[in-house]
Scaffold this motif. Structure first.
Motif, mmCIF file in Angstrom:
data_model
loop_
_atom_site.group_PDB
_atom_site.id
_atom_site.type_symbol
_atom_site.label_atom_id
_atom_site.label_comp_id
_atom_site.label_asym_id
_atom_site.label_seq_id
_atom_site.Cartn_x
_atom_site.Cartn_y
_atom_site.Cartn_z
ATOM 1 N N UNK A 1 0.828 -1.212 0.000
ATOM 2 C CA UNK A 1 0.000 0.000 0.000
ATOM 3 C C UNK A 1 0.861 1.261 0.000
ATOM 4 N N UNK A 2 1.902 1.277 0.834
ATOM 5 C CA UNK A 2 2.761 2.444 0.933
ATOM 6 C C UNK A 2 3.532 2.673 -0.359
ATOM 7 N N UNK A 3 4.024 1.597 -0.942
ATOM 8 C CA UNK A 3 4.749 1.665 -2.210
ATOM 9 C C UNK A 3 3.875 2.302 -3.286
ATOM 10 N N UNK A 4 2.640 1.834 -3.414
ATOM 11 C CA UNK A 4 1.741 2.364 -4.441
ATOM 12 C C UNK A 4 1.349 3.813 -4.139
ATOM 13 N N UNK A 5 1.117 4.108 -2.861
ATOM 14 C CA UNK A 5 0.747 5.474 -2.483
ATOM 15 C C UNK A 5 1.858 6.457 -2.851
ATOM 16 N N UNK A 6 3.090 6.090 -2.573
ATOM 17 C CA UNK A 6 4.198 6.994 -2.860
ATOM 18 C C UNK A 6 4.452 7.106 -4.361
ATOM 19 N N UNK B 1 -7.896 3.086 -7.073
ATOM 20 C CA UNK B 1 -8.192 2.361 -5.837
ATOM 21 C C UNK B 1 -8.377 0.880 -6.119
ATOM 22 N N UNK B 2 -8.972 0.553 -7.262
ATOM 23 C CA UNK B 2 -9.181 -0.845 -7.628
ATOM 24 C C UNK B 2 -7.851 -1.556 -7.834
ATOM 25 N N UNK C 1 -2.535 -4.354 -14.110
ATOM 26 C CA UNK C 1 -2.540 -3.068 -14.790
ATOM 27 C C UNK C 1 -2.904 -1.959 -13.812
ATOM 28 N N UNK C 2 -2.408 -0.766 -14.059
ATOM 29 C CA UNK C 2 -2.716 0.367 -13.202
ATOM 30 C C UNK C 2 -4.043 1.007 -13.563
ATOM 31 N N UNK C 3 -4.666 0.539 -14.625
ATOM 32 C CA UNK C 3 -5.984 1.031 -15.008
ATOM 33 C C UNK C 3 -7.061 0.236 -14.314
ATOM 34 N N UNK C 4 -8.155 -0.018 -15.010
ATOM 35 C CA UNK C 4 -9.294 -0.752 -14.461
ATOM 36 C C UNK C 4 -8.960 -2.224 -14.385
ATOM 37 N N UNK C 5 -8.932 -2.793 -13.167
ATOM 38 C CA UNK C 5 -8.606 -4.209 -12.985
ATOM 39 C C UNK C 5 -9.835 -5.054 -12.698
#
Length: 329
Positions: free
Chosen positions: A44-49, A60-61, A149-153
């Motif tokens: 979570x922290x990795x993605x948030x940063x 968020x998905x 993917x960083x889009x719609x999963x």
């Protein structure tokens, strides 16, 4: 920097390191099942940063999906492989790859969908949620990788798992090198608690926290005790469930089966949207009794319980309030 950064999981806030080009990665080792929640925190922290400091379009998905896949792969490694496991997260502008290395060379077993099975839905979910899934293995162990993917999963393309004779995925350490020790403890993992309201015609158990490998034994014991002792329908209010992976799904399926065998109605209410999606993916929503609100669950459960009581022997009521054991550490 040409290699992913090796770090203690407790240092997640300092862990985003640039690789070549637009790549970013982090890795950490885990030698205890108590640290699975820390692996999720690291993700979570990795993605948030990455989103906050590097502008990556992480939805968020996508974040929920990566967290679930991290939990499933690290849990599998801790349950079935000896020694520590190494988690690596590698991100580009378009996707995140989760890789877990362990010292068990046997490939993981992926079961076909079967909502009647009370466990082993983890890799089924990983395969459904990832765009690519691969196992790299040799005599020293294996890497299991899943790409999101960083889009719609929400609806990834269907695919089959692949198996590679390469020692490791491109850009990750070769399996012939020894695994690093995990270092100091990252602190206690997240747990769960239950608040009981038995003043009505149903017993309502509001679960708070994570439903995962750490809380599994305690939650199953508590819910089973409620089913046995309450002599009334049991409603599980999931409003405050912060996380639920396939182990949490197993908790729900197992206790639902046990309740049915005892002729007691058990229903779920206020199921979080992410968990509802996972129930649909596995078909568990066709087995579990899911309702939008506690009131709706109570109405349906009382009706079901009345029907069940007409066809099953009555158990004697203890007449005392159920005392739950202390929560998980």
């Amino acid at each position: 920097m040409n290699k992913a950064d090796h770090t203690d999981p407790a240092d997640a806030n300092r862990c985003v390191r640039g690789l070549t080009g637009n790549h970013h990665a982090i890795c950490a080792a885990f030698d205890s099942s108590m640290l699975i929640a820390q692996a999720r925190t690291l993700a979570r922290t990795f993605l948030h940063r990455l989103a906050a400091h590097h502008g990556l379009p992480i939805t968020a998905d996508a974040s929920d999906t990566v967290e679930l896949i991290v939990s499933e792969l690290v849990t599998n490694a801790r349950k079935y492989a000896p020694g520590p496991c190494l988690l690596t997260l590698k991100a580009t502008d378009s996707h995140v790859t989760v890789a877990v290395r362990d010292e068990q060379s046997a490939p993981p077993v992926i079961h076909t969908a079967n909502a009647g099975r009370t466990g082993q839905h983890g890799l089924e979910l990983v395969l459904a949620l990832s765009q690519h899934f691969c196992v790299h293995r040799n005599a020293k162990g294996k890497y299991v990788t899943a790409t999101v993917t960083l889009g719609d999963t929400s609806r990834p393309a269907r695919h089959a798992p692949t198996y590679s004779r390469q020692a490791a995925p491109p850009g990750l350490a070769d399996l012939t090198s020894p695994l690093m020790p995990s270092g100091r403890s990252a602190g206690s993992a997240s747990g769960a608690s239950i608040q009981i309201n038995g003043s009505g015609r149903c017993v309502v158990a509001r679960i708070t926290g994570a439903m995962d490998h750490q809380s599994q034994t305690w939650l199953v014991h508590c819910i089973s005790q409620l089913i046995t002792d309450s002599n009334r329908p049991v409603i599980l209010d999931l409003t405050d469930v912060s996380f639920c992976d396939s182990v949490g799904l197993s908790i729900l399926l197992r206790t639902s089966r046990d309740a049915a065998e005892r002729g007691t109605a058990l229903a779920l209410a206020h199921v979080p949207a992410v968990l509802s999606q996972r129930l649909t993916m596995t078909g568990a929503d066709q087995v579990l009794h899911v309702h939008d609100t506690v009131a709706q669950a109570e109405t349906a459960s009382l009706r079901t319980d009345a029907e069940a009581q007409r066809s099953a022997p009555q158990s004697s009521s203890s007449g005392s309030e159920t005392q739950l054991p202390a929560g998980p550490g």
